[in-house]
Design a protein around this motif. Structure first.
Motif, PDB file in Angstrom:
ATOM      1  N   ASP A 359     -17.648 -19.749   0.619  1.00  0.00           N
ATOM      2  CA  ASP A 359     -18.756 -19.631  -0.324  1.00  0.00           C
ATOM      3  C   ASP A 359     -19.798 -18.510  -0.137  1.00  0.00           C
ATOM      4  O   ASP A 359     -20.109 -18.054  -1.011  1.00  0.00           O
ATOM      5  CB  ASP A 359     -19.272 -21.077  -0.126  1.00  0.00           C
ATOM      6  CG  ASP A 359     -18.600 -21.972  -0.471  1.00  0.00           C
ATOM      7  OD1 ASP A 359     -17.428 -21.995  -1.194  1.00  0.00           O
ATOM      8  OD2 ASP A 359     -18.710 -23.251  -0.248  1.00  0.00           O
ATOM      9  N   GLN A 363     -20.349 -16.054  -3.033  1.00  0.00           N
ATOM     10  CA  GLN A 363     -21.857 -15.965  -3.616  1.00  0.00           C
ATOM     11  C   GLN A 363     -22.208 -14.186  -3.573  1.00  0.00           C
ATOM     12  O   GLN A 363     -22.989 -13.985  -4.416  1.00  0.00           O
ATOM     13  CB  GLN A 363     -22.688 -16.811  -2.733  1.00  0.00           C
ATOM     14  CG  GLN A 363     -24.187 -16.674  -3.310  1.00  0.00           C
ATOM     15  CD  GLN A 363     -24.350 -17.496  -4.931  1.00  0.00           C
ATOM     16  OE1 GLN A 363     -23.519 -18.235  -4.981  1.00  0.00           O
ATOM     17  NE2 GLN A 363     -25.041 -16.611  -5.566  1.00  0.00           N
ATOM     18  N   ASP A 367     -23.377 -11.922  -6.526  1.00  0.00           N
ATOM     19  CA  ASP A 367     -24.565 -11.522  -6.545  1.00  0.00           C
ATOM     20  C   ASP A 367     -24.548  -9.825  -6.468  1.00  0.00           C
ATOM     21  O   ASP A 367     -25.517  -9.187  -7.350  1.00  0.00           O
ATOM     22  CB  ASP A 367     -25.266 -11.829  -5.086  1.00  0.00           C
ATOM     23  CG  ASP A 367     -25.728 -13.112  -4.975  1.00  0.00           C
ATOM     24  OD1 ASP A 367     -25.932 -13.893  -5.989  1.00  0.00           O
ATOM     25  OD2 ASP A 367     -26.105 -13.653  -4.025  1.00  0.00           O
TER      26      ASP A 367
END
Length: 397
Positions: A359, A363, A367
């Protein structure tokens, strides 16, 4: 018998002998029948010479000796009475004149003696006032009883050896000296009485300390009892001194109890030290086994082996203080290495940890894409702004 003459008298034909004096003219001094007038004159002349010799001797005594004025005056008066009525032929008035001079000498000497006596009395008064002042100072302030008592006795002897002052002064000073000696004696007795009370109080307290020490002599609680003995020793020192004989007897008992305990403790600690050294040797062997587990390759086997080493380690017990840090520190390093190996393996194999890691990576990628879009939009806005600024410049020009 014919008349015979002499510068100071004569002898009548009947043998009567006269002497001539200034006060009474001629005075009969005797009757001579046994010989010639010349022999009579010679006889009474010798009596005069004898008197003259006495006067000369008295003059010499006054000049050369410490003859007291009273004695000298008595001698002058006695000799004068003898000369006045003397049956002697010669210058009796001259002899009396010489005695008058001696009376003046005696008077002068009497004044000298009186002055010397007065000076001696003043000196005696000063000496005895000093003695009394020192005695009163000792009586009021002295605390060194032995030396002060000796000094009081010396002052009394000095008083006895000193010359006498005037009677009234002497009596007053003696009264002060006696009062000072009595006051000193009273203070000294009071001090030693209070000192005896203090010593009795000290004896009672030290009896209790000795009883406490003797009750602890066989104790095997080495640490606490050693501390208690130190407290007892401080209390002993703070208690003061009892009477000499009692003090020595109590101290002997106290020290015997103390020595008994510390000798037993020393022996026990010596045995304990030997035991601890044996423990250290055993733990050195266990530490070597533990260090042989590094680097950790089989975590499960290392953990099992370490657990067995730790159990034996606890069973062995304490070690000497100078070995403790080395042994305990060495084992902690091995335990830390095994724990780190376990943590590392757990992080690699834990599903939840893996999911959280994925995760985090996803992420991070999202981003990064959002950041690129934002950067592109920002570049476009910068280009539009530059174009607007050029247009505005053209209109303004």
């Amino acid at each position: 018998m014919t008349t015979a003459k002499h510068p100071w008298g004569r002898v009548d034909p009947d043998g009567t002998v006269y002497v001539r004096t200034a006060a009474g003219g001629e005075r009969v001094i005797g009757s001579w029948q046994a010989g010639s007038p010349e022999e009579a004159l010679a006889f009474y002349r010798r009596k005069y010479e004898s008197l003259e010799t006495e006067v000369s001797l008295l003059e010499q005594r006054l000049a050369a000796t410490d003859l007291s004025p009273a004695q000298a005056q008595a001698s002058v008066e006695r000799l004068r009475a003898t000369i006045v009525d003397a049956s002697a032929l010669g210058d009796l008035d001259g002899l009396c004149g010489r005695l008058d001079k001696l009376t003046g000498v005696v008077g002068h000497k009497r004044e000298e003696v009186k002055a010397a006596r007065e000076q001696a009395r003043r000196g005696a008064r000063e000496i005895k006032e000093r003695i009394v002042d020192e005695a009163e100072h000792i009586a009021a302030e002295a605390t060194h009883w032995k030396s002060s008592g000796e000094r009081m006795r010396e002052l009394l002897e000095e008083w006895k050896a000193a010359p006498h002052a005037e009677r009234a002064v002497e009596a007053a000073l003696w009264k002060r000296l006696s009062a000072a000696r009595n006051a000193f004696t009273k203070r000294r007795k009071a001090y030693f009485a209070s000192l005896e009370e203090q010593r009795e109080d000290v004896r009672v307290r030290k009896e209790r300390l000795v009883a406490d020490a003797e009750s602890l002599a066989t104790s095997t609680a080495w640490g606490p009892t050693a501390g208690t003995f130190r407290d007892l020793m401080r209390a002993w020192k703070a208690a003061g001194r009892a009477g000499r004989d009692v003090e020595e007897e109590l101290w002997s008992r106290f020290k015997t109890a103390q020595d008994t305990f510390f000798a037993a403790r020393a022996e026990a600690l010596s045995e304990k030290e030997a035991e601890l050294r044996e423990h250290a040797v055993a733990k050195e062997e266990l530490l070597a086994q533990a260090q042989a587990l590094l680097p950790v390759t089989d975590i499960r086997a290392a953990r099992s082996a370490l657990r067995g080493i730790q159990e034996k380690w606890e069973q062995i017990g304490g070690v000497p203080r100078d070995s403790r840090e080395h042994l305990e520190g060495g084992l902690r390093k091995v335990e830390e290495a095994v724990r780190k190996a376990e943590d590392s393996q757990w992080r690699r194999s834990n599903p939840e940890a893996i999911a959280r890691a994925e995760d985090t990576v996803s992420q991070q990628k999202n981003d990064e894409a959002a950041a690129r879009k934002a950067e592109e939009a920002l570049d476009a806005r910068r280009a539009w702004l530059e174009e607007a600024e050029r247009t505005l410049a053209e209109f303004s020009g």
